[in-house]
Design a protein around this motif. Sequence first.
Motif, mmCIF file in Angstrom:
data_model
loop_
_atom_site.group_PDB
_atom_site.id
_atom_site.type_symbol
_atom_site.label_atom_id
_atom_site.label_comp_id
_atom_site.label_asym_id
_atom_site.label_seq_id
_atom_site.Cartn_x
_atom_site.Cartn_y
_atom_site.Cartn_z
ATOM 1 N N GLU A 53 -11.956 2.329 20.647
ATOM 2 C CA GLU A 53 -11.465 1.095 20.032
ATOM 3 C C GLU A 53 -11.906 1.062 18.579
ATOM 4 O OE1 GLU A 53 -11.757 -2.493 22.607
ATOM 5 O OE2 GLU A 53 -12.809 -1.145 23.982
ATOM 6 N N LEU A 54 -10.908 1.092 17.694
ATOM 7 C CA LEU A 54 -11.156 1.144 16.251
ATOM 8 C C LEU A 54 -10.352 0.070 15.537
ATOM 9 C CD1 LEU A 54 -10.976 5.037 15.887
ATOM 10 C CD2 LEU A 54 -13.052 3.634 15.828
ATOM 11 N N ALA A 55 -10.255 -1.100 16.123
ATOM 12 C CA ALA A 55 -9.476 -2.184 15.528
ATOM 13 C C ALA A 55 -10.106 -2.641 14.218
ATOM 14 C CB ALA A 55 -9.396 -3.353 16.507
ATOM 15 N N PHE A 56 -9.258 -2.831 13.206
ATOM 16 C CA PHE A 56 -9.685 -3.355 11.908
ATOM 17 C C PHE A 56 -10.817 -2.514 11.300
ATOM 18 C CE2 PHE A 56 -7.844 -6.846 14.278
ATOM 19 C CZ PHE A 56 -6.963 -7.401 13.376
ATOM 20 N N CYS A 57 -10.659 -1.201 11.354
ATOM 21 C CA CYS A 57 -11.676 -0.290 10.815
ATOM 22 C C CYS A 57 -11.258 0.334 9.497
ATOM 23 C CB CYS A 57 -11.985 0.816 11.835
ATOM 24 S SG CYS A 57 -13.053 0.269 13.191
ATOM 25 N N TYR A 58 -10.106 -0.066 8.950
ATOM 26 C CA TYR A 58 -9.656 0.411 7.641
ATOM 27 C C TYR A 58 -9.614 1.940 7.594
ATOM 28 C CZ TYR A 58 -10.512 -4.419 6.294
ATOM 29 O OH TYR A 58 -10.495 -5.783 6.227
ATOM 30 N N LEU A 59 -9.042 2.532 8.614
ATOM 31 C CA LEU A 59 -8.991 3.995 8.677
ATOM 32 C C LEU A 59 -8.004 4.544 7.656
ATOM 33 C CD1 LEU A 59 -9.053 4.568 12.554
ATOM 34 C CD2 LEU A 59 -10.973 4.553 10.943
ATOM 35 N N LEU A 68 -5.902 0.600 17.848
ATOM 36 C CA LEU A 68 -5.835 0.778 16.394
ATOM 37 C C LEU A 68 -5.273 -0.475 15.745
ATOM 38 C CD1 LEU A 68 -4.488 4.452 16.198
ATOM 39 C CD2 LEU A 68 -6.820 3.667 15.748
ATOM 40 N N SER A 69 -5.500 -1.622 16.355
ATOM 41 C CA SER A 69 -4.990 -2.880 15.821
ATOM 42 C C SER A 69 -5.561 -3.145 14.430
ATOM 43 C CB SER A 69 -5.368 -4.035 16.753
ATOM 44 O OG SER A 69 -4.790 -3.865 18.035
ATOM 45 N N GLY A 70 -4.789 -3.896 13.636
ATOM 46 C CA GLY A 70 -5.286 -4.336 12.339
ATOM 47 C C GLY A 70 -5.131 -3.336 11.220
ATOM 48 N N HIS A 71 -4.423 -2.239 11.455
ATOM 49 C CA HIS A 71 -4.189 -1.260 10.387
ATOM 50 C C HIS A 71 -2.762 -1.410 9.851
ATOM 51 C CE1 HIS A 71 -7.695 0.626 12.366
ATOM 52 N NE2 HIS A 71 -7.963 1.051 11.139
ATOM 53 N N HIS A 72 -2.631 -1.391 8.553
ATOM 54 C CA HIS A 72 -1.328 -1.518 7.916
ATOM 55 C C HIS A 72 -0.602 -0.184 8.051
ATOM 56 C CE1 HIS A 72 1.136 -2.842 4.126
ATOM 57 N NE2 HIS A 72 1.875 -2.605 5.184
ATOM 58 N N LEU A 121 -1.570 -1.841 19.247
ATOM 59 C CA LEU A 121 -1.192 -1.752 17.831
ATOM 60 C C LEU A 121 -0.857 -3.164 17.345
ATOM 61 C CD1 LEU A 121 1.114 1.418 17.927
ATOM 62 C CD2 LEU A 121 -1.245 1.285 17.112
ATOM 63 N N MET A 122 -1.747 -4.100 17.602
ATOM 64 C CA MET A 122 -1.505 -5.486 17.227
ATOM 65 C C MET A 122 -1.855 -5.707 15.759
ATOM 66 S SD MET A 122 -2.485 -7.617 20.666
ATOM 67 C CE MET A 122 -4.205 -7.183 20.790
ATOM 68 N N LEU A 158 1.566 -5.266 21.162
ATOM 69 C CA LEU A 158 2.219 -5.288 19.843
ATOM 70 C C LEU A 158 2.214 -6.674 19.232
ATOM 71 C CD1 LEU A 158 5.328 -3.040 20.612
ATOM 72 C CD2 LEU A 158 3.321 -2.409 19.264
ATOM 73 N N PHE A 159 1.392 -7.554 19.744
ATOM 74 C CA PHE A 159 1.379 -8.929 19.263
ATOM 75 C C PHE A 159 1.014 -8.976 17.772
ATOM 76 C CE2 PHE A 159 -0.271 -13.218 18.720
ATOM 77 C CZ PHE A 159 0.630 -13.972 19.458
#
Length: 520
Positions: free
Chosen positions: A341-347, A369-373, A397-398, A425-426
């Motif tokens: 879980e790497l949500a919002f980690c600015y990868l 990987l949520s929170g990545h543009h 991928l939210m 996908l929310f």
Amino acid sequence: MHSLVFLCARRLLGHAPGARRALPVLPAELYPVLFRAAFLDGRALALRDLVGAWPFPLLSLPCLLGRCGHAPHRAQPAPHGARHAPHGAHRPSKLCVQAVISAVVAQLRQALEEPQQPGSDRQCHLRVLDMTGLQDDDTDRGPEGMSLWSGTVAVAKACLEVAKHQSDLQKRNSKRRKGPSGTSSAPQPVGVEIRADLFVNSTSYGVLRDALQATGSPMRLRCRDFHAEELPVAGIVALLECLAPGGVRRVDLRFNNLGLAGLCLVVPQLSRFPDLLSLKLPYSNVDVRRHAAGADAGFRRLATHLGKLRSLRELNLGSSRLSGKLRQLLRNLEAPLESLELAFCYLLPGDLAFLSQSLHAPALKKLDLSGHHLTESLLQPLRCLLENCSSLIHLDLMECQLTDSRLEALLPSLCRCSRLRCLGLFGNPLSTPGLKTLLRQTSVLQDLCLVVYPYPVDCYSRETPRPPSASAGIFEDTLDEERFTAVSAELCRMLVSSGRDNAVWTASLCRHGTLDYFTL
């Protein structure tokens, strides 16, 4: 549907005096079904009697209540009727859990006061009380339910009560009974091991620390899943040092503001736990943008200590800014992760490229990987990653700013994940046509049974729609409810027509939940 034996047990327990008199002459095989009936009906007094006369060495509440995924202990038969209960169907009541704990305390207090000689007919049979997996922090629990925090406090206080009673008796008897060596010659009662999941914060820290340090108590506390929230580094380290090494399978440390320096102090303690499978470190306040002196050395130390966790299969580093550091953090892991879980980690693209070629990709069952543009620079390495995730079951991928065109570009790679069951996908700006394309294209994924999709941008009344996000909340005042209802109905019709009416497509995050690693 309950069995006839279960219904008879329920009827017997309805006559409390008769049930108490009958316990000594009932076959041991009936105790599990009696316990289950008493627990489900909230009969606290009957539970105390059953625990006090329990004829098996193991009393496993999750097995008896149908909340575990393995067969009951061979010395404790499965109760009649339990086979019909779905996993996790019965929420434990606080009154019943407290009754079970109190019964064990009473049993040990009596054993301390009246020690049993070897071979005695009154020997205590209970050796292990398994309470793991019972308590949770579900918002639907209600006032009668027991949270993980309150369950932790209850067992900690029970351990301290038994330890204090033992100490008081030893002081009282020290002058009356002395063996040849000058110590008390009274036989010690056989201890009971309490297995539980523990949740600690600043409020419960003291009582749990004292309970874990009461090593000489006949009531021993053993931890399976350890959760700590909003504690200083020193407090976390102190508690980890008190935990018995065997049996700890998860450590979850969130909202503790550890920082890189704190993680370098905490993670080395985890190598004591040979069975540790899951490590969750979200919101740890790690940020690679802070070029503090020694930061690179700190990342190297952290990676070294992560590499010493030989059994680790799940890792959550959510909401840490790890841009460009993923290879460095994960390269020392010798066994592949199954949940990451790497949500919002600015990868960065290089982070995803490393992950796609790593030993982890083909083993991953859950990926967040949520929170990545997901612009084109990240979309291409993400496609490569998904094409290598042959075991993927759960993908989030939210809030990734996925538009219709970007999702369409991702779909061929996504459809390579043939075992996918859950897709989040929310919070993405998708339209109704985009959702219909998603439904049609993913029809090849036969196991896909849950899709959490966003409110379509064309269902908003604003001229410039602003889709809701999990972090910003749902802007219900801008949603055209009638139009959204029509879209939902159309998606359901499409599912039925494609023979997938058993799948759930929803815009409700309540249905999403968090798929637990241990149920993957």
